[in-house]
Design a protein around this motif. Structure first.
Motif, mmCIF file in Angstrom:
data_model
loop_
_atom_site.group_PDB
_atom_site.id
_atom_site.type_symbol
_atom_site.label_atom_id
_atom_site.label_comp_id
_atom_site.label_asym_id
_atom_site.label_seq_id
_atom_site.Cartn_x
_atom_site.Cartn_y
_atom_site.Cartn_z
ATOM 1 N N ALA A 148 0.844 -1.195 0.000
ATOM 2 C CA ALA A 148 0.000 0.000 0.000
ATOM 3 C C ALA A 148 0.881 1.248 0.000
ATOM 4 O O ALA A 148 2.072 1.195 0.331
ATOM 5 C CB ALA A 148 -0.905 -0.015 1.230
ATOM 6 N N ALA A 149 0.291 2.374 -0.330
ATOM 7 C CA ALA A 149 1.009 3.647 -0.347
ATOM 8 C C ALA A 149 1.617 3.976 1.019
ATOM 9 O O ALA A 149 2.649 4.650 1.107
ATOM 10 C CB ALA A 149 0.070 4.770 -0.800
ATOM 11 N N THR A 150 1.022 3.461 2.083
ATOM 12 C CA THR A 150 1.515 3.698 3.438
ATOM 13 C C THR A 150 2.714 2.813 3.799
ATOM 14 O O THR A 150 3.305 2.975 4.852
ATOM 15 C CB THR A 150 0.412 3.416 4.460
ATOM 16 N N GLY A 151 3.008 1.834 2.927
ATOM 17 C CA GLY A 151 4.090 0.894 3.203
ATOM 18 C C GLY A 151 3.609 -0.443 3.731
ATOM 19 O O GLY A 151 4.405 -1.370 3.893
ATOM 20 N N LEU A 152 2.300 -0.589 3.985
ATOM 21 C CA LEU A 152 1.756 -1.865 4.454
ATOM 22 C C LEU A 152 1.916 -2.913 3.355
ATOM 23 O O LEU A 152 1.450 -2.727 2.240
ATOM 24 C CB LEU A 152 0.270 -1.712 4.809
ATOM 25 N N ARG A 153 2.571 -4.017 3.684
ATOM 26 C CA ARG A 153 2.739 -5.129 2.740
ATOM 27 C C ARG A 153 1.578 -6.082 2.931
ATOM 28 O O ARG A 153 1.286 -6.508 4.054
ATOM 29 C CB ARG A 153 4.072 -5.831 3.024
ATOM 30 N N LEU A 154 0.904 -6.443 1.844
ATOM 31 C CA LEU A 154 -0.233 -7.361 1.885
ATOM 32 C C LEU A 154 0.160 -8.662 1.214
ATOM 33 O O LEU A 154 0.600 -8.655 0.057
ATOM 34 C CB LEU A 154 -1.430 -6.755 1.153
ATOM 35 N N LEU A 155 -0.021 -9.773 1.940
ATOM 36 C CA LEU A 155 0.359 -11.086 1.437
ATOM 37 C C LEU A 155 -0.791 -12.071 1.580
ATOM 38 O O LEU A 155 -1.336 -12.241 2.674
ATOM 39 C CB LEU A 155 1.559 -11.638 2.214
ATOM 40 N N ASN A 156 -1.145 -12.707 0.473
ATOM 41 C CA ASN A 156 -2.094 -13.815 0.493
ATOM 42 C C ASN A 156 -1.358 -15.015 -0.083
ATOM 43 O O ASN A 156 -0.954 -14.988 -1.252
ATOM 44 C CB ASN A 156 -3.338 -13.500 -0.338
ATOM 45 N N PRO A 157 -1.167 -16.071 0.706
ATOM 46 C CA PRO A 157 -0.421 -17.240 0.221
ATOM 47 C C PRO A 157 -1.222 -18.159 -0.696
ATOM 48 O O PRO A 157 -0.703 -19.180 -1.147
ATOM 49 C CB PRO A 157 -0.045 -17.958 1.510
ATOM 50 N N GLY A 158 -2.471 -17.835 -0.997
ATOM 51 C CA GLY A 158 -3.304 -18.746 -1.776
ATOM 52 C C GLY A 158 -3.729 -19.912 -0.900
ATOM 53 O O GLY A 158 -3.817 -19.787 0.317
ATOM 54 N N SER A 159 -3.980 -21.051 -1.514
ATOM 55 C CA SER A 159 -4.392 -22.242 -0.774
ATOM 56 C C SER A 159 -3.525 -23.433 -1.154
ATOM 57 O O SER A 159 -3.302 -23.666 -2.344
ATOM 58 C CB SER A 159 -5.858 -22.579 -1.079
ATOM 59 N N PRO A 160 -3.060 -24.202 -0.169
ATOM 60 C CA PRO A 160 -2.269 -25.388 -0.474
ATOM 61 C C PRO A 160 -3.116 -26.602 -0.871
ATOM 62 O O PRO A 160 -2.576 -27.630 -1.271
ATOM 63 C CB PRO A 160 -1.523 -25.663 0.825
ATOM 64 N N THR A 161 -4.446 -26.471 -0.774
ATOM 65 C CA THR A 161 -5.313 -27.631 -0.999
ATOM 66 C C THR A 161 -6.450 -27.383 -1.989
ATOM 67 O O THR A 161 -7.071 -28.338 -2.442
ATOM 68 C CB THR A 161 -5.932 -28.090 0.333
ATOM 69 N N ASP A 162 -6.750 -26.130 -2.295
ATOM 70 C CA ASP A 162 -7.892 -25.808 -3.155
ATOM 71 C C ASP A 162 -7.526 -24.646 -4.077
ATOM 72 O O ASP A 162 -7.678 -23.492 -3.725
ATOM 73 C CB ASP A 162 -9.105 -25.453 -2.299
ATOM 74 N N ARG A 163 -7.059 -24.974 -5.263
ATOM 75 C CA ARG A 163 -6.542 -23.944 -6.170
ATOM 76 C C ARG A 163 -7.636 -23.125 -6.839
ATOM 77 O O ARG A 163 -7.365 -22.081 -7.406
ATOM 78 C CB ARG A 163 -5.628 -24.573 -7.211
ATOM 79 N N ARG A 164 -8.846 -23.600 -6.800
ATOM 80 C CA ARG A 164 -9.978 -22.948 -7.464
ATOM 81 C C ARG A 164 -9.603 -22.578 -8.897
ATOM 82 O O ARG A 164 -9.282 -23.426 -9.691
ATOM 83 C CB ARG A 164 -10.451 -21.738 -6.672
ATOM 84 N N ARG A 165 -9.596 -21.306 -9.236
ATOM 85 C CA ARG A 165 -9.310 -20.894 -10.618
ATOM 86 C C ARG A 165 -7.816 -20.672 -10.877
ATOM 87 O O ARG A 165 -7.437 -20.209 -11.938
ATOM 88 C CB ARG A 165 -10.086 -19.619 -10.944
#
Length: 166
Positions: A122-139
């Motif tokens: 983010a512009a404020t420097g906040l790092r956003l992390l989503n690791p996804g899913s190890p078991t359900d890849r969906r799309r």
């Protein structure tokens, strides 16, 4: 300090067990993050027993047993960085600004819900992390998880790991 990040395991509905490559990372992690949607308490028990430290939250698919043991938002200070974990952050559009406003006191926010890996700042420097899913890849083309390192007050070596197709 080595970090292991995962979310949306959905066991045993989406898989019968956590993938072996992910389980093999547990002994090397100083801190394990799980951003919700466990579905079963057995996975929480497993990670609690095999993790040096677990920072975790419940997700929208988690029932009363998990909600009784886990918060909606978790926070931890690690190596001089302020981490937060939450399951849902809303739509992708505007996510950085929305999360920066909601979590002005964090350096890193780990989140889940979408099953879509995410790594932005983010512009404020906040790092956003989503690791996804190890078991359900969906799309997504692969099931995933992340590792990272905290060193001298900095988050480094953020890596998205693709798991072999089942």
């Amino acid at each position: 300090m080595r970090l292991l990040l995962m979310s949306d395991t959905h066991l045993p509905k989406r898989a019968k067990a956590l993938p072996e490559p992910l389980l093999a990372e547990l002994p090397h992690a100083d801190v394990v993050f799980h951003a919700g949607d466990w579905v079963d308490t057995a996975t929480l028990d497993l990670l609690e027993s095999r993790s040096a430290r677990l920072v975790a939250v419940y997700g929208n698919n988690d029932g009363p047993g998990l909600r009784a043991r886990l918060p909606e938002v978790a926070r931890a200070e690690l190596g001089g960085l302020r981490f937060g974990v939450v399951h849902e952050t809303g739509a992708a559009q505007g996510r950085e600004a929305r999360c920066a406003a909601r979590f002005p006191d964090l350096d890193v926010l780990v989140f889940g819900h979408s099953h879509i890996p995410w790594d932005t700042t983010a512009a404020t420097g906040l790092r956003l992390l989503n690791p996804g899913s190890p078991t359900d890849r969906r799309r997504q083309p692969y099931c995933t998880y992340m590792t990272a390192t905290v060193d001298a007050g900095a988050l480094t070596d953020v890596e998205l790991h693709r798991l072999p197709r089942r």
